[in-house]
Enzyme design. Structure first.
Site, PDB file in Angstrom:
ATOM      1  CB  CYS A   1       6.332   1.483  -1.120  1.00 44.54           C
ATOM      2  SG  CYS A   1       5.048   0.696  -2.097  1.00 44.54           S
TER       3      CYS A   1
ATOM      4  CB  CYS B   1      -2.454   2.577  -0.728  1.00 42.25           C
ATOM      5  SG  CYS B   1      -1.072   3.728  -0.840  1.00 42.25           S
TER       6      CYS B   1
HETATM    7  O1  PYC Z   1       1.379   0.581  -0.444  1.00 39.53           O
HETATM    8  O2  PYC Z   1       2.257   2.427   0.327  1.00 39.53           O
HETATM    9  C1  PYC Z   1       1.852   1.727  -0.598  1.00 39.53           C
HETATM   10  C2  PYC Z   1       1.952   2.245  -1.970  1.00 39.53           C
HETATM   11  C3  PYC Z   1       2.384   3.481  -2.366  1.00 39.53           C
HETATM   12  C4  PYC Z   1       2.296   3.513  -3.748  1.00 39.53           C
HETATM   13  C5  PYC Z   1       1.812   2.299  -4.173  1.00 39.53           C
HETATM   14  N1  PYC Z   1       1.612   1.538  -3.071  1.00 39.53           N
END
Ligand code: PYC
Length: 312
Positions: free
Chosen positions: A88, A238
């Site tokens: 994550c 993300c």
């Molecule tokens: O930042 O990799 C990320 C992530 C995955 C799910 C929520 N954030």
């Protein structure tokens, strides 16, 4: 009464709750083995930490564990409202700022062990963290999925520490004003991929759907909307989704090693990213900021019918 000590943070708007004391003993073995033990024997603990009534669908949990690799400053297993993550990105940035808040690290270079590999970290001593993610790659290009009520949708399947289906959505407005439509569209894609048996490598479920389009900000190169496994959308750009996007850009010859890519999220927050090549392998470097928002002790009262969270 069980007492669990946690530190909450947010990275580019996306929250992370790091368990620093009171978690279950996951024993020894690789982080992947310990994540499996977590899933098999302590799944109620996951719910207690991140699900309602103590948490929310958007919260990502981070369980600190002793690393197996002595070079690493810590091991970490990420989890959410429905299960467990490989890596994550936003969570790693949150964990680093949390470790600094606890006085366990200062500015410098560190390694962190996750169930899908070791990630590098450069910490500036304040709020900014650069992650060197696990090698990321595009698994399949221009895959068509028939989405009921919508029709054929074409996307790329890529790994960035989790599995992503990336869809060009230039015609859609990737903004908070259209959340219902974005959630509905991406959730239908997710279900259609599952029903049609479209997977990542080794039959792995594709549990993150990423729409991408032009940026809003002059400071960004692209904007995304990412639907996470438990139906919450990522407030941050993300980290693993940005890694998957970078792998696709490199595969298409649209990004060279060292070139800057600024990924904007649906709320307008930005990660700065680039890639390094190790032979054929694409190593994403993602930079973002996190802030500690709470130090708390969670109480698990045996008299409380929802002490272990509301099952989903
Ligand atoms: O930042 O990799 C990320 C992530 C995955 C799910 C929520 N954030």
């Amino acid at each position: 009464m069980d007492r669990i000590r946690v530190i909450d943070s947010h990275t580019a708007g996306e929250p992370t709750r790091t368990v620093i004391a009171g978690g279950p003993d996951l024993g020894t073995g690789t982080l992947a083995q310990r994540r499996e033990r977590f899933r098999q024997d302590f799944d109620a603990f996951r719910r207690a930490i991140v699900c309602e009534p103590r948490g929310s669908d958007v919260l990502v949990g981070a369980m600190l564990c002793p690393p197996t690799d002595p070079r690493c400053v810590a091991g970490v297993i990420f989890f959410n409202n429905v299960g467990y993550l490989g890596m994550c990105g936003h969570g790693t940035i949150g964990v680093v700022v949390t470790l600094a808040h606890l006085g366990r690290i200062t500015a410098g270079h560190y390694l962190l062990e996750t169930p899908v590999g070791v990630v590098g970290i450069d910490y500036d001593g304040a709020n900014s963290v650069r992650i060197e993610n696990v090698p990321s790659y595009r698994w399949a290009k221009d895959v068509t999925v028939q989405v009921p009520g919508i029709g054929p949708v074409i996307g790329d399947i890529a790994w960035g520490g989790n599995w992503f289906f990336l869809v060009s959505a230039d015609a859609m407005d990737l903004s908070l004003a259209h959340l219902d439509a974005l959630n509905d569209f991406t959730w239908r894609i997710r279900q259609a991929l599952r029903e049609q048996g479209i997977t990542g490598a080794d039959g792995a479920e594709i549990d993150h759907i990423e729409l991408f389009g032009p940026p809003r900000s002059a400071q960004a190169d692209g904007r995304n909307f990412v639907l996470c496994p438990g139906k919450a959308y990522d407030r941050s750009p993300c980290g693993t989704g940005t890694s998957a996007k970078l792998a696709c850009l490199v595969a298409d010859g649209k990004l060279r090693p060292g070139e800057l890519w600024r990924q904007e999220s649906v709320i307008g927050s930005i990660f700065r990213a680039t890639v390094r090549l190790e032979g054929e392998r694409v190593i994403p470097l993602i930079e973002g900021s996190a802030y500690v928002t709470a130090e708390a002790t969670l109480l698990l009262d045996p008299r409380d019918p929802f002490q272990m969270g509301i099952p989903q």
